[in-house]
Design an enzyme around this catalytic site. Structure first.
Site, PDB file in Angstrom:
ATOM      1  N   TYR A  59       0.962  -1.174   0.187  1.00 41.02           N
ATOM      2  CA  TYR A  59      -0.541   0.261   0.141  1.00 41.02           C
ATOM      3  C   TYR A  59       0.552   1.255  -0.219  1.00 41.02           C
ATOM      4  O   TYR A  59       0.680   2.298  -0.616  1.00 41.02           O
ATOM      5  CB  TYR A  59      -1.206  -0.063   1.220  1.00 41.02           C
ATOM      6  CG  TYR A  59      -2.012  -0.867   0.980  1.00 41.02           C
ATOM      7  CD1 TYR A  59      -2.315  -1.716   0.560  1.00 41.02           C
ATOM      8  CD2 TYR A  59      -3.478  -0.400   1.281  1.00 41.02           C
ATOM      9  CE1 TYR A  59      -3.158  -2.463   0.960  1.00 41.02           C
ATOM     10  CE2 TYR A  59      -4.654  -0.805   0.801  1.00 41.02           C
ATOM     11  CZ  TYR A  59      -4.654  -1.856   0.532  1.00 41.02           C
ATOM     12  OH  TYR A  59      -5.627  -2.812   0.664  1.00 41.02           O
TER      13      TYR A  59
ATOM     14  N   LYS B  64       2.876 -15.496   1.666  1.00 46.29           N
ATOM     15  CA  LYS B  64       3.564 -15.938   0.493  1.00 46.29           C
ATOM     16  C   LYS B  64       5.451 -16.335   0.364  1.00 46.29           C
ATOM     17  O   LYS B  64       5.864 -15.858  -0.309  1.00 46.29           O
ATOM     18  CB  LYS B  64       3.544 -15.356  -0.320  1.00 46.29           C
ATOM     19  CG  LYS B  64       1.422 -15.569  -0.641  1.00 46.29           C
ATOM     20  CD  LYS B  64       1.161 -16.950  -0.871  1.00 46.29           C
ATOM     21  CE  LYS B  64       1.584 -16.970  -2.710  1.00 46.29           C
ATOM     22  NZ  LYS B  64       0.858 -18.071  -3.556  1.00 46.29           N
TER      23      LYS B  64
ATOM     24  N   ASP C 290      -2.845 -18.105  -0.042  1.00 49.24           N
ATOM     25  CA  ASP C 290      -3.963 -18.412  -0.748  1.00 49.24           C
ATOM     26  C   ASP C 290      -4.009 -19.829   0.156  1.00 49.24           C
ATOM     27  O   ASP C 290      -5.974 -20.109   0.115  1.00 49.24           O
ATOM     28  CB  ASP C 290      -3.061 -19.080  -1.760  1.00 49.24           C
ATOM     29  CG  ASP C 290      -2.119 -19.969  -2.279  1.00 49.24           C
ATOM     30  OD1 ASP C 290      -1.436 -19.577  -0.722  1.00 49.24           O
ATOM     31  OD2 ASP C 290      -1.078 -20.465  -2.924  1.00 49.24           O
TER      32      ASP C 290
ATOM     33  N   ASP D 121      -6.203  -7.244   3.568  1.00 48.98           N
ATOM     34  CA  ASP D 121      -7.888  -6.623   2.959  1.00 48.98           C
ATOM     35  C   ASP D 121      -8.628  -7.325   1.954  1.00 48.98           C
ATOM     36  O   ASP D 121      -9.379  -7.194   2.864  1.00 48.98           O
ATOM     37  CB  ASP D 121      -7.340  -5.828   1.777  1.00 48.98           C
ATOM     38  CG  ASP D 121      -7.664  -4.748   0.558  1.00 48.98           C
ATOM     39  OD1 ASP D 121      -9.081  -4.432   1.552  1.00 48.98           O
ATOM     40  OD2 ASP D 121      -7.838  -4.954   0.191  1.00 48.98           O
TER      41      ASP D 121
ATOM     42  N   ASP E 107     -12.512  -9.144   3.498  1.00 50.95           N
ATOM     43  CA  ASP E 107     -13.681  -9.298   3.438  1.00 50.95           C
ATOM     44  C   ASP E 107     -13.766 -10.732   3.153  1.00 50.95           C
ATOM     45  O   ASP E 107     -15.643 -10.613   3.099  1.00 50.95           O
ATOM     46  CB  ASP E 107     -13.646  -8.561   0.988  1.00 50.95           C
ATOM     47  CG  ASP E 107     -13.470  -7.421   1.343  1.00 50.95           C
ATOM     48  OD1 ASP E 107     -13.524  -6.584   2.993  1.00 50.95           O
ATOM     49  OD2 ASP E 107     -13.289  -7.255   0.600  1.00 50.95           O
TER      50      ASP E 107
HETATM   51  C1  IPM Z   1     -10.253  -1.313   3.122  1.00 54.07           C
HETATM   52  C2  IPM Z   1     -11.161  -0.936   1.734  1.00 54.07           C
HETATM   53  C3  IPM Z   1      -9.458   0.395   1.829  1.00 54.07           C
HETATM   54  C4  IPM Z   1      -8.302  -0.659   1.741  1.00 54.07           C
HETATM   55  C5  IPM Z   1      -9.804   0.788   0.442  1.00 54.07           C
HETATM   56  C6  IPM Z   1     -11.630   2.129   0.743  1.00 54.07           C
HETATM   57  C7  IPM Z   1      -8.542   1.694   0.665  1.00 54.07           C
HETATM   58  O1  IPM Z   1     -10.645  -1.427   0.745  1.00 54.07           O
HETATM   59  O2  IPM Z   1     -10.305  -0.799   4.474  1.00 54.07           O
HETATM   60  O3  IPM Z   1     -10.596  -2.938   3.068  1.00 54.07           O
HETATM   61  O4  IPM Z   1      -7.886  -1.046   0.296  1.00 54.07           O
HETATM   62  O5  IPM Z   1      -7.342  -0.713   2.438  1.00 54.07           O
HETATM   63 MG    MG Z   2     -11.307  -3.633   2.048  1.00 51.84          MG
END
Ligand code: IPM
Ligand code: MG
Length: 370
Positions: free
Chosen positions: A142, A193, A226, A250, A254
């Protein structure tokens, strides 16, 4: 005692609607529980760009640095799709993370009993799920340099991002994961990884060394990221705390969030290091979901992730454990009563909007405090 300084950054899309429900809870806590929160408000994301031409202004950045805790809504939307990269809405969030040095991102994925049926996985696989993802938040790909699109001069361009981690960054994030594991299931799974990345080799080495030096009472296992993603979907209940880098965190968070039935349910905390003098950590709390521009302004948004983020704020920034427990119990109670926003609606339940959901949670919270 000085007032507890909270900065609200509602942001874009459904952010302001969700934040309004937290504001009601804060107002009640100030009036009835003498909680002594002092509120400030600022702009972040697209709305800040519209007002100042930047994703967060210097004065709001200064307010964030001075606050005891920041509550963040969501940023972004199609309106700002073509603004310059450096001032895109997400840049405001990334600047907050970087300048406040919020290196530890805590993303719990818990499955509320009332929602076990809404998961895309079978009920027995997710029922009772309680995982904590600890994502490194201020390093890795990042922020690594170089980060650019280079013109190679031959009609070709080269896009470059740099994955980079130093020993101290891996030490401190794994320390957070081990400490938290001790308060839960006492197990940490580290994901990287190392089979293709040098930063993964170092990650693995430093986590192993940190464990050996200070945390050998905690169970540690390593997984390739993975395979970790695959295991999260196959048998998520094997995990307690997962520690991983910024980009894998990240993605994996999710995935973990979706296991629980809805992204609209999950909070997160981003914490800095404890201050040498006061022991206080800088902190920002935000829902895992985004700004949902498709439903913004319709009153349909689910405010639970925002409210649960405030519960994390009570717990981690103000040590108000009883109130945090009660607020989380209020959320679970409202779900048990069958109340649902559209995103988690299922047959036989009662569909309500953002404001009604906020009111119902506040009413339960009050009843639990009585
Ligand atoms: C998160 C989001 C952010 C990230 C974006 C909005 C920059 O996806 O907080 O998970 O990638 O960290
Ligand atoms: Mg995210």
């Amino acid at each position: 005692m000085a007032a507890k300084k909270l900065l609200l950054l509602p942001g874009d899309g459904i952010g302001p609607e969700a934040m309004a429900e937290v504001r009601k809870i804060v107002a009640y806590m100030n009036a009835e529980l003498k909680s002594d929160f002092s509120l400030e408000e600022g702009l972040v994301g697209g709305c800040a760009y519209d007002a100042h031409g930047k994703a967060i202004s210097e004065s709001d950045m200064a307010k964030a640095l001075a606050a005891d805790a920041v509550l963040f809504g969501a940023v972004g939307g199609p309106k700002w799709d073509s603004v310059p990269y450096d001032v895109r809405p997400e840049a405001g969030l990334l600047r907050l993370r970087k300048d406040m040095e919020l290196f530890a991102n805590l993303r719990p994925a818990i499955c509320y009993p009332a929602l076990a049926d809404s998961s895309s996985l079978k009920k027995e696989i997710v029922e009772g799920l309680d995982i904590l993802i600890v994502r490194e938040l201020t390093g890795g790909v990042y922020f690594g340099e170089p980060k650019e699109i280079r013109d190679l001069g031959n009609g070709q361009k080269r896009g470059i991002d740099t994955q980079v981690y130093d020993t101290y960054e891996i030490e401190r994030i794994s320390g957070v994961a081990f400490e938290l594991a001790r308060t839960r299931g006492n197990k940490v799974t580290s994901m990287e990884k190392r089979n293709v990345m040098k930063s993964g080799v170092l990650w693995n080495e430093v986590v192993t060394a940190t464990h050996k030096a200070k945390y050998s009472d905690v169970k540690l296992e390593h997984m390739l990221a993975d395979a970790g993603g695959m295991q999260l979907v196959r048998w998520p209940k094997q995990f307690d705390v997962i520690v991983t880098d910024n980009l894998f965190g990240d993605m994996l968070s999710d995935i973990a969030a979706m296991l629980t039935g809805s992204l609209g349910m999950l909070p997160s905390a981003s914490l800095g290091a404890p201050d040498a003098k006061t022991g206080k950590r800088k902190a920002l709390y935000e829902p895992v979901h985004g700004s949902a521009p498709d439903i913004a302004g319709t009153g349909a948004a689910n405010p639970i992730a925002m409210i649960a983020s405030f519960a994390m704020c009570l717990r981690y920034s103000f040590n108000m454990i009883t109130e945090a427990d009660r607020l989380e119990a209020a959320v679970a109670g409202v779900l048990d009563d069958g109340l649902r926003t559209g995103d988690i609606m299922s047959e036989g339940k009662t569909k309500i909007g953002t404001v009604e959901m906020g009111d119902a949670i506040l009413a339960k919270f009050k009843a639990l405090a009585a």
